[in-house]
Design an enzyme around this catalytic site. Structure first.
Site, mmCIF file in Angstrom:
data_model
loop_
_atom_site.group_PDB
_atom_site.id
_atom_site.type_symbol
_atom_site.label_atom_id
_atom_site.label_comp_id
_atom_site.label_asym_id
_atom_site.label_seq_id
_atom_site.Cartn_x
_atom_site.Cartn_y
_atom_site.Cartn_z
ATOM 1 C CG ASN A 197 41.669 58.116 39.682
ATOM 2 O OD1 ASN A 197 40.874 58.988 40.033
ATOM 3 N ND2 ASN A 197 41.279 57.035 39.060
ATOM 4 C CD GLU B 276 30.922 57.968 37.597
ATOM 5 O OE1 GLU B 276 32.056 58.462 37.546
ATOM 6 O OE2 GLU B 276 30.082 58.114 36.702
ATOM 7 C CB CYS C 109 37.943 53.437 38.718
ATOM 8 S SG CYS C 109 37.242 54.297 37.309
ATOM 9 C CD GLU D 161 27.611 61.005 37.506
ATOM 10 O OE1 GLU D 161 28.110 61.977 36.928
ATOM 11 O OE2 GLU D 161 27.744 60.812 38.733
HETATM 12 P P1 NAD Z 1 38.713 58.271 48.364
HETATM 13 O O1 NAD Z 1 37.398 57.622 48.513
HETATM 14 O O2 NAD Z 1 39.751 58.044 49.385
HETATM 15 O O3 NAD Z 1 38.551 59.851 48.260
HETATM 16 C C1 NAD Z 1 37.721 60.462 47.295
HETATM 17 C C2 NAD Z 1 37.226 61.787 47.811
HETATM 18 O O4 NAD Z 1 36.354 61.591 48.908
HETATM 19 C C3 NAD Z 1 38.321 62.727 48.290
HETATM 20 O O5 NAD Z 1 38.000 64.032 47.858
HETATM 21 C C4 NAD Z 1 38.201 62.611 49.808
HETATM 22 O O6 NAD Z 1 38.664 63.736 50.491
HETATM 23 C C5 NAD Z 1 36.706 62.446 49.974
HETATM 24 N N1 NAD Z 1 36.264 61.807 51.224
HETATM 25 C C6 NAD Z 1 36.880 60.830 51.928
HETATM 26 N N2 NAD Z 1 36.133 60.484 53.002
HETATM 27 C C7 NAD Z 1 35.019 61.253 52.974
HETATM 28 C C8 NAD Z 1 33.865 61.368 53.809
HETATM 29 N N3 NAD Z 1 33.702 60.602 54.885
HETATM 30 N N4 NAD Z 1 32.918 62.271 53.476
HETATM 31 C C9 NAD Z 1 33.053 63.036 52.380
HETATM 32 N N5 NAD Z 1 34.126 62.983 51.559
HETATM 33 C C10 NAD Z 1 35.091 62.092 51.832
HETATM 34 O O7 NAD Z 1 39.235 57.831 46.930
HETATM 35 P P2 NAD Z 1 40.659 58.125 46.290
HETATM 36 O O8 NAD Z 1 41.676 57.327 47.056
HETATM 37 O O9 NAD Z 1 40.830 59.591 46.129
HETATM 38 O O10 NAD Z 1 40.489 57.510 44.819
HETATM 39 C C11 NAD Z 1 40.767 56.176 44.509
HETATM 40 C C12 NAD Z 1 39.495 55.356 44.515
HETATM 41 O O11 NAD Z 1 38.535 55.934 43.655
HETATM 42 C C13 NAD Z 1 39.671 53.959 44.013
HETATM 43 O O12 NAD Z 1 38.921 53.071 44.796
HETATM 44 C C14 NAD Z 1 39.084 53.990 42.612
HETATM 45 O O13 NAD Z 1 38.631 52.770 42.115
HETATM 46 C C15 NAD Z 1 37.975 54.954 42.794
HETATM 47 N N6 NAD Z 1 37.593 55.561 41.526
HETATM 48 C C16 NAD Z 1 36.414 55.178 40.930
HETATM 49 C C17 NAD Z 1 36.028 55.729 39.709
HETATM 50 C C18 NAD Z 1 34.769 55.316 39.002
HETATM 51 O O14 NAD Z 1 34.371 55.999 38.051
HETATM 52 N N7 NAD Z 1 34.102 54.252 39.384
HETATM 53 C C19 NAD Z 1 36.832 56.678 39.109
HETATM 54 C C20 NAD Z 1 38.011 57.044 39.748
HETATM 55 C C21 NAD Z 1 38.372 56.487 40.956
HETATM 56 C C1 6OH Z 2 38.283 56.084 36.740
HETATM 57 O O1 6OH Z 2 39.364 56.166 37.280
HETATM 58 C C2 6OH Z 2 37.996 56.547 35.424
HETATM 59 C C3 6OH Z 2 36.800 57.049 35.150
HETATM 60 C C4 6OH Z 2 36.524 57.536 33.857
HETATM 61 C C5 6OH Z 2 35.406 58.236 33.607
HETATM 62 O O2 6OH Z 2 34.517 58.550 34.516
HETATM 63 C C6 6OH Z 2 35.123 58.685 32.270
HETATM 64 O O3 6OH Z 2 34.106 59.360 32.127
HETATM 65 O O4 6OH Z 2 35.866 58.391 31.319
#
Ligand code: NAD
Ligand code: 6OH
Length: 463
Positions: free
Chosen positions: A132, A231, A265, A444
């Site tokens: 994202n 995260e 997120c 972080e």
């Molecule tokens: P995802 O979990 O599907 O994938 C993230 C990464 O993990 C990708 O690089 C993927 O290839 C890898 N991955 C998947 N399965 C794995 C495994 N078993 N072992 C190792 N690596 C693996 O997430 P996404 O769809 O790319 O992103 C969207 C999600 O991320 C949403 O749930 C969003 O809320 C969350 N997000 C959280 C934050 C935060 O800071 N809290 C920030 C951005 C996105």
């Molecule tokens: C999630 O999609 C956004 C995360 C944002 C950060 O981790 C940041 O440092 O602003």
């Protein structure tokens, strides 16, 4: 694929086990060479050079991020790429100025001892990131990891491989020694992601992505007891009181719900509004949602681009369908836009607002990660806080009120890692960032990042 029209942009090589082994080995070797001998000043100088090189390639990074994600060029230019450079500058400065604790300890014999701690790198850090905010979230981890003297192997999302690769060119141009920054591409399970997290020579794993993926990674790293920083997802609430600055609040909530087509997120998917302004608020939010210009990400005037993939668009649409089945009233949206041109092959969804669901509805409980929110009225502060906290997630929240005391009071009752008052996604990179519950493990940001990306060795000297 380009999410705006479904066209293929590039072919990417999927790393197999042997390539991941080679990357981890290269990172391990680099720890013992020139990089390992650099002090914090040397590393800080190099981190600033990385930021310089990102800024030099600004347009190139923007173009790559827009092509990979479909996000509007205006957003990539004002958020993603500037933040990537800022991440390196902030941690360069922090590592030079941060102090460590020391204690003068009195001993039973009337003498004393001096305790002080020194920072040491963890070693090879595996970094796994989502699609994202690909460059922003990658550099958010790479910068402090390098500042602390680690080497890294990064595995960007399979949906968005470009900017991690460009960052490797930056590393070379900035004079980062070979092997310090390594990129492997591929998927998660049974692919580069899993090969990296289960590797015995990877000393720590930092991950941003879905909560379920975090759980899978946790199981994988458990065998070798690696430190993790997670995260994860969110189902964030915004609480709007009747005494808010109305226009500022509706505009703020419009951003909080729809920025990056709801794929942040931190986005608010649950909006709680005090009953006396509920009708007017929903009407005005609808006006804003309908005024967003959906379209070609390369056009400067575009506000919202597509979702990341056909698969994710289908997931979001399945929640639109579910919302109706659960009894929601559709205020606006709920489907796919029609453009009458090549964008119809892209993965767009309409900005969507629902009301009328029970708090127990799946659409109110589960993270959708699209341009959508549900708005619920409330009658008292306690009720609003109770509904906002009634979730297994706990990443971020926002409170909208002109009552200063109430702003602080409600913010402090939120069961989340980050609460904004009268703003949203306003970031100071020195502050703690992370979530509670399903939203993550650890924090972080600023010193919290330095503490995760280093081991402290406490030294006790008898005086
Ligand atoms: P995802 O979990 O599907 O994938 C993230 C990464 O993990 C990708 O690089 C993927 O290839 C890898 N991955 C998947 N399965 C794995 C495994 N078993 N072992 C190792 N690596 C693996 O997430 P996404 O769809 O790319 O992103 C969207 C999600 O991320 C949403 O749930 C969003 O809320 C969350 N997000 C959280 C934050 C935060 O800071 N809290 C920030 C951005 C996105
Ligand atoms: C999630 O999609 C956004 C995360 C944002 C950060 O981790 C940041 O440092 O602003």
């Amino acid at each position: 694929m380009n999410p705006a029209d479904g066209s293929v942009i590039a072919q990417v090589a999927e790393a197999d086990q042997a390539l991941v082994d080679a990357a981890v080995q290269s990172a391990g070797v680099a720890l013992c060479r020139e990089w390992g001998g650099l002090g914090t000043t040397g590393r800080a100088v190099l981190l600033h050079k990385i930021a310089d090189e990102i800024e030099r390639r600004f347009d190139c990074f923007v173009a790559a991020e827009v092509a990979d994600t479909g996000k509007p060029i205006s957003l990539a230019s004002r958020l993603d790429v500037p933040r990537a450079a800022a991440n390196f500058r902030v941690f360069a400065d922090l590592i030079k100025t941060s102090a460590l604790e020391s204690f003068q300890t009195e001993t039973p014999d009337g003498k004393s001892a001096l305790n002080y701690a020194v920072r040491k790198p963890l070693g090879v850090v595996g970094i796994i990131t989502p699609w994202n905010l690909p460059l922003l979230l990658l550099t958010w981890k790479v910068a402090p990891a390098l500042a602390c003297g680690n080497t890294v192997v990064v595995k960007p999302s399979e949906e968005t491989p470009a900017t991690a690769t460009l960052l490797a060119e930056v590393m070379q141009a900035a004079g980062i020694p070979k092997g310090v920054y390594n990129v492997v591409h591929g998927f998660g399970p049974n692919s580069a992601g899993e090969f990296l997290t289960q590797h015995s020579d990877v000393n720590a794993v930092t991950f941003t992505g879905e909560s379920q993926t975090g759980a899978a990674i946790m199981r994988t790293v458990a065998a070798s007891v690696k430190p993790v920083s997670f995260e994860l997802g969110g189902k964030n609430a915004a609480i709007v009181f009747a005494d808010c600055d109305f226009e500022e609040t509706v505009n703020g909530i419009s951003d909080a719900v729809f920025l990056n087509t709801g794929q942040v997120c931190l986005c608010a998917e649950r909006v709680y509004v005090e009953r006396s302004i509920f009708g007017r608020f929903v009407e005005t939010l609808k006006r804003n949602a309908e005024a967003f210009r959906l379209g070609d990400p390369l056009e400067k005037a575009t506000d919202l681009g597509p979702l990341i993939s056909a698969q994710h668009r289908d997931k979001v649409l399945s929640y639109f369908k579910l919302a109706k089945e659960e009894g929601a009233t559709t205020i606006t949206g709920g489907g796919m836009p029609r453009f009458g041109n090549k964008l119809d092959a892209g993965f767009y969804a309409q900005p969507t607002i629902y009301t009328g669901l029970k708090e127990s509805a799946r659409c109110v409980k589960e993270e959708i990660f699209g341009p959508v929110c549900h708005v619920t009225p409330f009658d008292s502060e306690d009720e609003a806080v109770h509904m906002a906290n009634d979730t297994k997630y706990g990443l971020a929240g926002s409170i909208w009120t002109t009552n200063l005391k109430r702003g602080h009071r409600v913010a402090q009752r939120m069961n989340v890692g980050i609460t904004w008052v009268n703003c949203w996604f306003l970031r100071d990179l020195r502050t703690p960032f992370g979530g509670v519950g399903l939203s993550g493990i650890g924090r972080e940001g600023g010193l919290h990042s330095l503490n995760f990306y280093s081991e402290l060795n406490n030294i006790c000297v008898r005086l």
